[in-house]
Structure formats: C-alpha cells, structure tokens
Design a protein around this motif. Structure first.
Motif, mmCIF file in Angstrom:
data_model
loop_
_atom_site.group_PDB
_atom_site.id
_atom_site.type_symbol
_atom_site.label_atom_id
_atom_site.label_comp_id
_atom_site.label_asym_id
_atom_site.label_seq_id
_atom_site.Cartn_x
_atom_site.Cartn_y
_atom_site.Cartn_z
ATOM 1 N N UNK A 125 3.424 38.081 59.043
ATOM 2 C CA UNK A 125 3.973 38.791 57.882
ATOM 3 C C UNK A 125 4.243 40.253 58.177
ATOM 4 N N UNK A 126 3.332 40.900 58.921
ATOM 5 C CA UNK A 126 3.516 42.325 59.206
ATOM 6 C C UNK A 126 2.792 42.713 60.489
ATOM 7 N N UNK A 127 3.336 43.732 61.147
ATOM 8 C CA UNK A 127 2.768 44.299 62.374
ATOM 9 C C UNK A 127 2.876 45.813 62.233
ATOM 10 N N UNK A 128 1.710 46.489 62.090
ATOM 11 C CA UNK A 128 1.715 47.930 61.846
ATOM 12 C C UNK A 128 0.701 48.601 62.766
ATOM 13 N N UNK A 129 1.173 49.559 63.565
ATOM 14 C CA UNK A 129 0.278 50.301 64.462
ATOM 15 C C UNK A 129 -0.141 51.615 63.820
ATOM 16 N N UNK A 130 -1.356 52.053 64.147
ATOM 17 C CA UNK A 130 -1.849 53.314 63.607
ATOM 18 C C UNK A 130 -3.017 53.839 64.420
ATOM 19 N N UNK A 131 -3.432 55.045 64.075
ATOM 20 C CA UNK A 131 -4.563 55.686 64.754
ATOM 21 C C UNK A 131 -5.872 55.137 64.217
ATOM 22 N N UNK A 132 -6.847 54.973 65.093
ATOM 23 C CA UNK A 132 -8.190 54.591 64.674
ATOM 24 C C UNK A 132 -9.002 55.873 64.463
ATOM 25 N N UNK A 133 -10.131 55.790 63.785
ATOM 26 C CA UNK A 133 -10.964 56.990 63.586
ATOM 27 C C UNK A 133 -11.417 57.631 64.903
ATOM 28 N N UNK A 134 -11.540 56.839 65.979
ATOM 29 C CA UNK A 134 -11.987 57.411 67.256
ATOM 30 C C UNK A 134 -10.837 57.948 68.105
ATOM 31 N N UNK A 135 -9.607 57.967 67.559
ATOM 32 C CA UNK A 135 -8.476 58.572 68.263
ATOM 33 C C UNK A 135 -7.704 57.638 69.168
ATOM 34 N N UNK A 136 -7.929 56.348 69.053
ATOM 35 C CA UNK A 136 -7.165 55.378 69.822
ATOM 36 C C UNK A 136 -6.064 54.807 68.922
ATOM 37 N N UNK A 137 -5.316 53.857 69.442
ATOM 38 C CA UNK A 137 -4.267 53.203 68.659
ATOM 39 C C UNK A 137 -4.607 51.725 68.563
ATOM 40 N N UNK A 138 -4.418 51.166 67.372
ATOM 41 C CA UNK A 138 -4.561 49.725 67.210
ATOM 42 C C UNK A 138 -3.420 49.221 66.330
ATOM 43 N N UNK A 139 -3.161 47.928 66.452
ATOM 44 C CA UNK A 139 -2.104 47.307 65.672
ATOM 45 C C UNK A 139 -2.719 46.296 64.727
ATOM 46 N N UNK A 140 -2.427 46.450 63.452
ATOM 47 C CA UNK A 140 -2.894 45.526 62.423
ATOM 48 C C UNK A 140 -1.815 44.459 62.232
ATOM 49 N N UNK A 141 -2.236 43.195 62.346
ATOM 50 C CA UNK A 141 -1.324 42.064 62.225
ATOM 51 C C UNK A 141 -1.797 41.199 61.070
ATOM 52 N N UNK A 142 -0.883 40.899 60.165
ATOM 53 C CA UNK A 142 -1.187 40.053 58.997
ATOM 54 C C UNK A 142 -0.403 38.760 59.148
ATOM 55 N N UNK A 143 -1.123 37.616 59.074
ATOM 56 C CA UNK A 143 -0.506 36.319 59.331
ATOM 57 C C UNK A 143 -0.776 35.385 58.154
ATOM 58 N N UNK A 144 0.293 34.744 57.655
ATOM 59 C CA UNK A 144 0.172 33.718 56.629
ATOM 60 C C UNK A 144 -0.083 32.393 57.341
ATOM 61 N N UNK A 145 -1.205 31.748 57.040
ATOM 62 C CA UNK A 145 -1.577 30.494 57.687
ATOM 63 C C UNK A 145 -1.019 29.331 56.870
#
Length: 159
Positions: free
Chosen positions: A47-67
């Motif tokens: 459904x969505x793929x959104x990258x952002x900063x983590x609190x510790x200063x790294x980058x992660x990508x949040x992925x939302x999937x409809x099962x």
C-alpha cells in the motif's frame, strides 16, 4: 533533530568499513528454510513505502502491506507494517545489504517472522520476499500458482 550530512557520511563510511571485514556471505535459502524461519506466509499488495529518519539518526523505510491471503499463521487484521533499515530521504540514501526492497502497488508473497506482532520482519531478509506480477514470480520466473503450490506443500510437510 535530523543528522547533518557529515554524520550520515560518517555512518556510511563505518558501515562500509565494517562490511569489508565480514568474511561470510549469505547462504541461499530454500523454501524449507524460509518456512522454518517464518511464523506467517502471506500474499498481499504493498500500500505504501515511506522512508524517514529514525531517532538515532539512521534511515528506515516503513512499508504497509494489505494481506489478502494467509497461507501459514493465524490471520491478523489484514495489514502488516514493516520497518526496513535503509532508504532515501532528501537526496541522502542508505543501502543496507540483503534488505528486501518494496514498490508501492506491487503484489508480494512474504515469509514473515512475527514473534512480536509489533515488529514483524521478513524472514530470510530479501530471500523471504517474492514479487508476483502477471501470474509469475519475478524472482524465479515460475508461474504464480505453481509456486504457491510448492509453498503450500512445504507448509503442509511441516505440520
């Protein structure tokens, strides 16, 4: 607070240096291995793929999937939210070896490790994610129904 470019480059240099000292490679996982690592096997649509900063200063990508189908594991609420290390934010990118890549709108088959439902992960890293497109499995060229049959047979053999 968003880290400065210097912090990101320092992090990347450390990560590259650490990777250079690794003496191992990831072994190829078979369906039996992926099934053994997984608590759930599902098909769904990204459904969505959104990258952002983590609190510790790294980058992660949040992925939302409809099962749409649970092949193994107790059905949940029909949505899985993954946090994958790496991604791109504001022109800065962080690539993390062996992490699965997701594209919004694609259908996928996933082997998931959901021991803690609040932080599910893809079992076997990139090897536990298969893209389903036009009746085929992109990663191995098999027909989708044939591959699903093999996965279901492996699941039955473990029960």
């Amino acid at each position: 607070m968003r880290p400065s470019g210097k912090h990101v480059w320092a992090f990347l240099l450390i990560a590259v240096a650490a990777a250079g000292f690794s003496n191992g490679t990831m072994r190829k996982l078979e369906l039996k291995d992926l099934t053994a690592l997984a608590t759930h096997v599902v098909t769904g649509t990204v459904l969505s793929v959104v990258s952002g900063w983590t609190p510790d200063g790294s980058i992660e990508t949040k992925v939302r999937i409809f099962i749409d189908k649970y092949l193994m594991g107790a059905p949940g609420d029909g949505i899985v939210n993954l946090a994958i290390p790496g991604g791109e934010v504001g022109g800065l990118g962080l690539a993390v070896s062996d992490m699965p890549k997701f594209v919004e709108g694609t259908r996928v088959l996933l082997f998931l490790a959901m021991a803690d439902p609040r932080s599910p992960r893809v079992a076997g890293l990139h090897q536990g994610k298969f893209t389903l497109k036009q009746g085929k499995v992109v990663e191995n060229g098999m027909g989708e129904n044939e591959f699903l049959g093999l996965v279901q047979a492996e699941i039955r053999s473990r029960q």
